[in-house]
Design a protein around this motif. Sequence first.
Motif, PDB file in Angstrom:
ATOM      1  N   PRO A 211      -1.289 -54.529 -13.874  1.00  0.00           N
ATOM      2  CA  PRO A 211      -0.741 -55.858 -13.570  1.00  0.00           C
ATOM      3  C   PRO A 211      -1.594 -56.666 -12.597  1.00  0.00           C
ATOM      4  N   GLN A 255       5.784 -54.619  -5.253  1.00  0.00           N
ATOM      5  CA  GLN A 255       5.594 -54.732  -6.700  1.00  0.00           C
ATOM      6  C   GLN A 255       4.710 -53.599  -7.217  1.00  0.00           C
ATOM      7  N   ARG A 256       3.638 -53.307  -6.482  1.00  0.00           N
ATOM      8  CA  ARG A 256       2.730 -52.247  -6.906  1.00  0.00           C
ATOM      9  C   ARG A 256       3.422 -50.881  -6.863  1.00  0.00           C
ATOM     10  N   HIS A 259       5.873 -50.534  -9.752  1.00  0.00           N
ATOM     11  CA  HIS A 259       5.158 -50.272 -11.006  1.00  0.00           C
ATOM     12  C   HIS A 259       4.689 -48.820 -11.072  1.00  0.00           C
ATOM     13  N   HIS A 260       4.190 -48.284  -9.956  1.00  0.00           N
ATOM     14  CA  HIS A 260       3.728 -46.897  -9.940  1.00  0.00           C
ATOM     15  C   HIS A 260       4.864 -45.922 -10.215  1.00  0.00           C
ATOM     16  N   LYS A 262       7.769 -46.404 -11.744  1.00  0.00           N
ATOM     17  CA  LYS A 262       8.288 -46.509 -13.111  1.00  0.00           C
ATOM     18  C   LYS A 262       7.313 -45.912 -14.117  1.00  0.00           C
ATOM     19  N   HIS A 395       2.285 -54.594 -19.012  1.00  0.00           N
ATOM     20  CA  HIS A 395       3.249 -54.271 -17.952  1.00  0.00           C
ATOM     21  C   HIS A 395       4.520 -55.067 -18.163  1.00  0.00           C
ATOM     22  N   PRO A 397       8.037 -55.579 -16.158  1.00  0.00           N
ATOM     23  CA  PRO A 397       8.827 -55.220 -14.950  1.00  0.00           C
ATOM     24  C   PRO A 397      10.261 -54.879 -15.239  1.00  0.00           C
TER      25      PRO A 397
END
Length: 405
Positions: A211, A255-256, A259-260, A262, A395, A397
Amino acid sequence: MYTTLYKLFRAPRNRNLKRLTWIAHDIWNYFLGWQRTRYALGLPYMSYGEMSRQFTILRKAHPEVFAHWRELDSWAARDILRRLDEGYQRFFKKLAKRPPKFRSWRKPYSFTMCPSGFGFADPEEGDFGLGIYDDKVRIMKRHYRFNLSRPILGNIKTVTVKADALGDFYMSVVTDHIATEAAPKTGQAAGYDFGIKTMFTCSDGTQRESPYFYSTGASQLKSAQQKQSSKEKGSNNRERERLNTARVHRKIKRQREDHHWKLAKQLVHQYDVLFFETLTFEGMKRLWGRKVSDIAPYAFHLKLKQQAKKHGKKVHYIDRFEPTSKTCSGCGEPQMLMDLSVRQWQCSSCQRKHHRDVNAAINILKVGASTFGLEGVRLAIASNPRRLHPKSIPHDPHRKATDSL
C-alpha cells in the motif's frame, strides 16, 4: 507469556505518569553518562550489579539531590538499569552497531513495574478463575482508568507504561496466559519472494501489492510539517502544529501495522508452511531507502512468526545465497547473466518462459521443502500462464483477516 496493550483515559492526573517517565529519563541518562565517563578515564565497565548498588548508595547518601528517584518504584528503577546493561551487552557481543545513547527529553520513555508497583481491581464475578479484571488500575499509589478493549486473562506479571508523541499513555500488560488458536490444516505449503514494487510474490502465481502508506500520506505530512516550521519556536502555535504532525505519523504507523496483522493472519490461514528467503533489510535500505522502510518487511516477519506460532503453523527461511531468481524452476539450469531490470526470461536449456518473481518464489518453495523435509503437504506452484502473468491482489483495508485469498 501473553501481552496486551491498553490506552489510559485522558485525565489531569496523567501528569503524574509524565513525571515518572521524566524520572526514568533521568536515571537512564545519569548512569549512561557515568559509564561514558568511566570509559574516558580508562576504568572498566560497571556491571548491572554495581550500578544497582550505586543506585542504592546515591539515594541514601544524597537524599536532597536524588529525592525524586524515590517517587519511582525501586523495581522499576532497577529495570531501567537492566535495560542499560542489556544494551551494552549487545554492543559488546557485536549484536548492535553502537552502544546505548542518551534519551531525548522530547521523546517519550517507558518504565516497567512488577506486582508491587501496580494493582488492578478485583476480578469480576463469574470469571471461572480466568482472572478477568476491571478497567481500573493503581500505578504508584494513584488510580487510573483505561480502555478495557479486551479482557486480561491469566496472572499479571509486569506492566509497562509509555507515552506517545501526542501525550497519550498506553499500558502494556504481560500475563502468563498461553494464547492458542489452532487454525484448520490446509495441507499446503507456499514460497514467497520479497520485492519493492510488489511486496510479496507467491509460488502459486499471486502477488501482494504494497500500500505504501507513507508515500500515500506524504502530501498531508508535508502540509503539516510546513505549518509547523512556519510557527515561532517555543510558541503555543508551534506546539499545536507539532501535535498535528505527530498525529499524521501515528495514523501512517497504525495503517501499516493493521495491514501487517491482517496479511499475516490471511497467510497462516491459507497455508500450513510458509517459506521465505533470508534477506538483509538494512542493506536493502541503502539501495532503495525509504521504499523499504515504508514496507517495513522486518516488522511484518515478526508479526507473521507470532501468528504462525499462535495458530500452529510453520515459517521457515532458506539461505540468502541460494540463486533463486537465476535458476530455472523447471529444469534447474542456472542463468549466468541476468540484470535486475529483467522481469521475464526464457531458459536456454528447456526453453520455458518465466516471470522473475514467480520463478524465484517457486525455487524458494522447492529449496525449503527439500531442506526441511515436508511430508503430506502439497506444494503451491503456479501453472504456466501465471508464470508470465501473475495475478495481482491489491490491498483492501476492508478485507477480513479470515477471508481466503
